[in-house]
Scaffold this active site. Structure first.
Site, PDB file in Angstrom:
ATOM      1  N   GLU A 135     -14.706 -16.212  20.401  1.00 17.06           N
ATOM      2  CA  GLU A 135     -13.378 -16.852  20.340  1.00 17.06           C
ATOM      3  C   GLU A 135     -12.749 -16.667  18.953  1.00 17.06           C
ATOM      4  O   GLU A 135     -12.061 -17.535  18.432  1.00 17.06           O
ATOM      5  CB  GLU A 135     -13.437 -18.318  20.777  1.00 17.06           C
ATOM      6  CG  GLU A 135     -13.872 -18.412  22.235  1.00 17.06           C
ATOM      7  CD  GLU A 135     -13.123 -19.398  23.094  1.00 17.06           C
ATOM      8  OE1 GLU A 135     -12.077 -19.899  22.671  1.00 17.06           O
ATOM      9  OE2 GLU A 135     -13.587 -19.636  24.223  1.00 17.06           O
TER      10      GLU A 135
HETATM   11  N1  CAA Z   1       0.221 -19.407  19.816  1.00 17.11           N
HETATM   12  C1  CAA Z   1       1.353 -18.751  20.215  1.00 17.11           C
HETATM   13  N2  CAA Z   1       1.763 -17.607  19.650  1.00 17.11           N
HETATM   14  C2  CAA Z   1       1.016 -17.095  18.661  1.00 17.11           C
HETATM   15  C3  CAA Z   1      -0.170 -17.689  18.202  1.00 17.11           C
HETATM   16  C4  CAA Z   1      -0.553 -18.911  18.816  1.00 17.11           C
HETATM   17  N3  CAA Z   1      -1.656 -19.564  18.430  1.00 17.11           N
HETATM   18  N4  CAA Z   1      -0.701 -16.959  17.231  1.00 17.11           N
HETATM   19  C5  CAA Z   1       0.111 -15.893  17.050  1.00 17.11           C
HETATM   20  N5  CAA Z   1       1.147 -15.987  17.920  1.00 17.11           N
HETATM   21  C6  CAA Z   1       2.284 -15.068  18.021  1.00 17.11           C
HETATM   22  C7  CAA Z   1       2.951 -14.896  16.667  1.00 17.11           C
HETATM   23  O1  CAA Z   1       3.915 -15.897  16.445  1.00 17.11           O
HETATM   24  C8  CAA Z   1       3.555 -13.526  16.784  1.00 17.11           C
HETATM   25  O2  CAA Z   1       4.783 -13.628  17.494  1.00 17.11           O
HETATM   26  P1  CAA Z   1       6.171 -13.025  16.885  1.00 17.11           P
HETATM   27  O3  CAA Z   1       5.880 -11.593  16.601  1.00 17.11           O
HETATM   28  O4  CAA Z   1       7.144 -13.252  17.981  1.00 17.11           O
HETATM   29  O5  CAA Z   1       6.418 -13.817  15.667  1.00 17.11           O
HETATM   30  C9  CAA Z   1       2.561 -12.787  17.654  1.00 17.11           C
HETATM   31  O6  CAA Z   1       1.809 -13.775  18.362  1.00 17.11           O
HETATM   32  C10 CAA Z   1       1.639 -11.898  16.866  1.00 17.11           C
HETATM   33  O7  CAA Z   1       0.963 -12.725  15.938  1.00 17.11           O
HETATM   34  P2  CAA Z   1       0.288 -12.142  14.643  1.00 17.11           P
HETATM   35  O8  CAA Z   1       1.283 -11.261  13.920  1.00 17.11           O
HETATM   36  O9  CAA Z   1      -0.314 -13.252  13.885  1.00 17.11           O
HETATM   37  O10 CAA Z   1      -0.846 -11.195  15.277  1.00 17.11           O
HETATM   38  P3  CAA Z   1      -1.958 -10.340  14.527  1.00 17.11           P
HETATM   39  O11 CAA Z   1      -2.243  -9.164  15.349  1.00 17.11           O
HETATM   40  O12 CAA Z   1      -1.649 -10.148  13.087  1.00 17.11           O
HETATM   41  O13 CAA Z   1      -3.273 -11.267  14.463  1.00 17.11           O
HETATM   42  C11 CAA Z   1      -5.104 -12.487  15.110  1.00 17.11           C
HETATM   43  C12 CAA Z   1      -3.618 -12.173  15.217  1.00 17.11           C
HETATM   44  C13 CAA Z   1      -5.218 -13.899  14.577  1.00 17.11           C
HETATM   45  C14 CAA Z   1      -5.941 -11.579  14.235  1.00 17.11           C
HETATM   46  C15 CAA Z   1      -5.532 -12.393  16.583  1.00 17.11           C
HETATM   47  O14 CAA Z   1      -5.524 -11.038  16.989  1.00 17.11           O
HETATM   48  C16 CAA Z   1      -6.853 -13.018  16.879  1.00 17.11           C
HETATM   49  O15 CAA Z   1      -6.936 -14.238  17.046  1.00 17.11           O
HETATM   50  N6  CAA Z   1      -7.911 -12.181  16.987  1.00 17.11           N
HETATM   51  C17 CAA Z   1      -9.182 -12.639  17.464  1.00 17.11           C
HETATM   52  C18 CAA Z   1      -9.284 -12.433  18.944  1.00 17.11           C
HETATM   53  C19 CAA Z   1     -10.139 -13.449  19.601  1.00 17.11           C
HETATM   54  O16 CAA Z   1     -10.178 -14.617  19.237  1.00 17.11           O
HETATM   55  N7  CAA Z   1     -10.805 -13.036  20.636  1.00 17.11           N
HETATM   56  C20 CAA Z   1     -11.600 -13.927  21.400  1.00 17.11           C
HETATM   57  C21 CAA Z   1     -11.877 -13.345  22.734  1.00 17.11           C
HETATM   58  S1  CAA Z   1     -12.130 -14.565  23.959  1.00 17.11           S
HETATM   59  C22 CAA Z   1     -13.676 -15.129  23.767  1.00 17.11           C
HETATM   60  O17 CAA Z   1     -14.379 -14.857  22.833  1.00 17.11           O
HETATM   61  C23 CAA Z   1     -14.093 -16.066  24.839  1.00 17.11           C
HETATM   62  C24 CAA Z   1     -15.529 -16.096  25.015  1.00 17.11           C
HETATM   63  O18 CAA Z   1     -16.083 -15.240  25.643  1.00 17.11           O
HETATM   64  C25 CAA Z   1     -16.309 -17.226  24.488  1.00 17.11           C
END
Ligand code: CAA
Length: 384
Positions: A364
């Site tokens: 996650e």
């Molecule tokens: N809620 C709503 N929108 C969101 C958000 C949130 N929490 N976080 C980001 N956004 C939106 C942003 O506002 C942005 O929108 P705009 O362009 O319109 O402004 C868009 O999403 C892109 O956001 P970022 O520019 O921040 O995106 P990024 O690519 O730079 O990075 C990141 C984001 C935090 C690195 C993200 O990719 C991330 O969380 N990566 C990790 C992935 C992850 O957690 N995977 C888990 C897999 S599921 C799992 O593990 C389950 C399991 O099996 C146990």
């Protein structure tokens, strides 16, 4: 911020604690040893409403709040982290996205069955080349008339080999900038062209299914699209905010279990003529553990309380997940140390706790990614 646990939340916590002690705990060791999905216990969890705890009653759930749900994950994880993650993923990222973004028809078809435990949910985002960089997914969904055709591969999907309903993220428009081209879909297990691939053999969390998913010309009616085209990335991120609180609660449960085991063991283990709990070196270790667990609990409760109030909680969820998982890892490592040679054997459950704790720092969103989420939120706050 009121961190008071209400009577209703306490009642749910007690119900789940009793269930965990009576039904889950006796099977925890054999689940770890056999690495078999504990289908009969998952069914029993469904029977007492655990698989639909935070789902409103009108959609077949119990209608409890997010704090109660968090307490439930903590109690189940206290005895079996594998069942903790089965519950957490089924609920917070397997069912909640449908509730939050589904059409009336999608909610009617999927949510009551998921909440009752008749069906199991999963969340399919990660791919071989898109883990932390979730925008980098390559699974494609091509629009063909009134349908979409999905092709691609997902990996490390929790509940992957056992689920009935998958929320799947795919690129619908590669011309649009990164996340704008990602769309979410609801895929049922028996859809032609969909199959479960390799099942992972993991260090810990034995019994929890972690699998590859393969999509080969999977044809889905447009009615199986969740949210609008291009909404997928934001759906994933917003649901992971809730999911990360669940993982924090899981980590908290593991840490507490290890700590309680250490308290009992250090009082009964005698060396140099006295209980080892009387040595200051042991006492300072226990004190550090207790402090970290308390801090992890406060962060987790706070994030859950915000989520329960439908307030933004991304930063708080990441803080809770990061701190609670680091706590689980450090506490379980220290507890194995306190048990000495016995801790390294399978005679005691503490080596299982240590193996189970590790993944909470990884899934996650790795703890490195949590820091990025926190830093981005701070930067936003500074400009407001
Ligand atoms: N809620 C709503 N929108 C969101 C958000 C949130 N929490 N976080 C980001 N956004 C939106 C942003 O506002 C942005 O929108 P705009 O362009 O319109 O402004 C868009 O999403 C892109 O956001 P970022 O520019 O921040 O995106 P990024 O690519 O730079 O990075 C990141 C984001 C935090 C690195 C993200 O990719 C991330 O969380 N990566 C990790 C992935 C992850 O957690 N995977 C888990 C897999 S599921 C799992 O593990 C389950 C399991 O099996 C146990």
């Amino acid at each position: 911020m009121d961190l008071h646990v209400t009577e209703e939340q306490r009642a749910i916590q007690k119900l789940v604690r009793d269930f965990a002690r009576d039904v889950v705990a006796p099977a925890a060791k054999s689940i770890d040893q056999s690495d078999e999905f504990p289908r009969s216990i998952v069914k029993k969890m469904g029977d007492i409403g655990l698989l639909g705890l935070p789902i409103p009653e009108e959609w077949g759930g119990v209608g409890a709040d997010y704090v109660s749900y968090m307490l439930a994950i903590e109690e189940i994880s206290y005895v079996s982290a594998a069942l903790g993650v089965i519950l957490a993923v089924h609920t917070s990222v397997g069912t909640m996205p449908i509730l939050a973004f589904g059409t009336e028809e999608q909610k009617r078809v999927f949510v009551p069955a998921l909440a009752a435990g008749e069906k199991l949910g999963a969340f399919a985002l990660t791919e071989p080349n898109a883990g932390s960089d979730a925008q980098g997914i390559r699974t494609r969904a091509e629009r063909v008339g009134d349908a979409y055709v999905l092709n691609g591969q997902k990996v490390f999907i929790t509940n992957g080999g056992e689920a009935d309903v998958y929320t799947v993220f795919a690129v619908t428009d590669s011309a649009r900038a990164a996340h704008g081209g990602v769309t979410a879909f609801l895929v049922e297990r028996d859809t032609p062209g969909f199959r479960v691939g390799r099942k992972e053999e993991k260090m810990g969390l034995h019994g929890s299914s972690t699998a590859e998913l393969i999509f080969e010309d999977v044809k889905l009616p447009a009615a199986r699209r969740l949210g609008g085209e291009g909404d997928g990335f934001k759906i994933a991120m917003s649901q992971l905010d809730g999911g990360r609180i669940g993982i924090a609660a899981q980590a908290l449960g593991i840490a507490r279990a290890a700590f309680d085991a250490a308290c009992a063991y250090t009082q009964s283990r005698t060396q140099f003529g006295r209980a080892i709990s009387e040595f200051q070196a042991v006492q300072t270790m226990l004190a550090d553990m207790a402090m970290k667990i308390e801090a992890a609990r406060l962060l987790t409760y706070r994030a859950a309380t915000l989520r329960a109030a439908h307030k933004p909680c991304g930063k708080e969820a990441s803080m809770a997940k990061l701190y609670a998982s680091d706590t689980a890892m450090s506490v379980t490592t220290d507890v194995v140390q306190l048990f000495g040679g016995y801790g390294y054997t399978k005679e005691y459950p503490v080596e299982r706790y240590m193996r189970d704790a590790k993944v909470t720092q990884i899934y996650e969103g790795t703890n490195q990614i949590q820091r990025i989420v926190i830093a981005k939120a701070l930067a936003k706050e500074m400009t407001e």
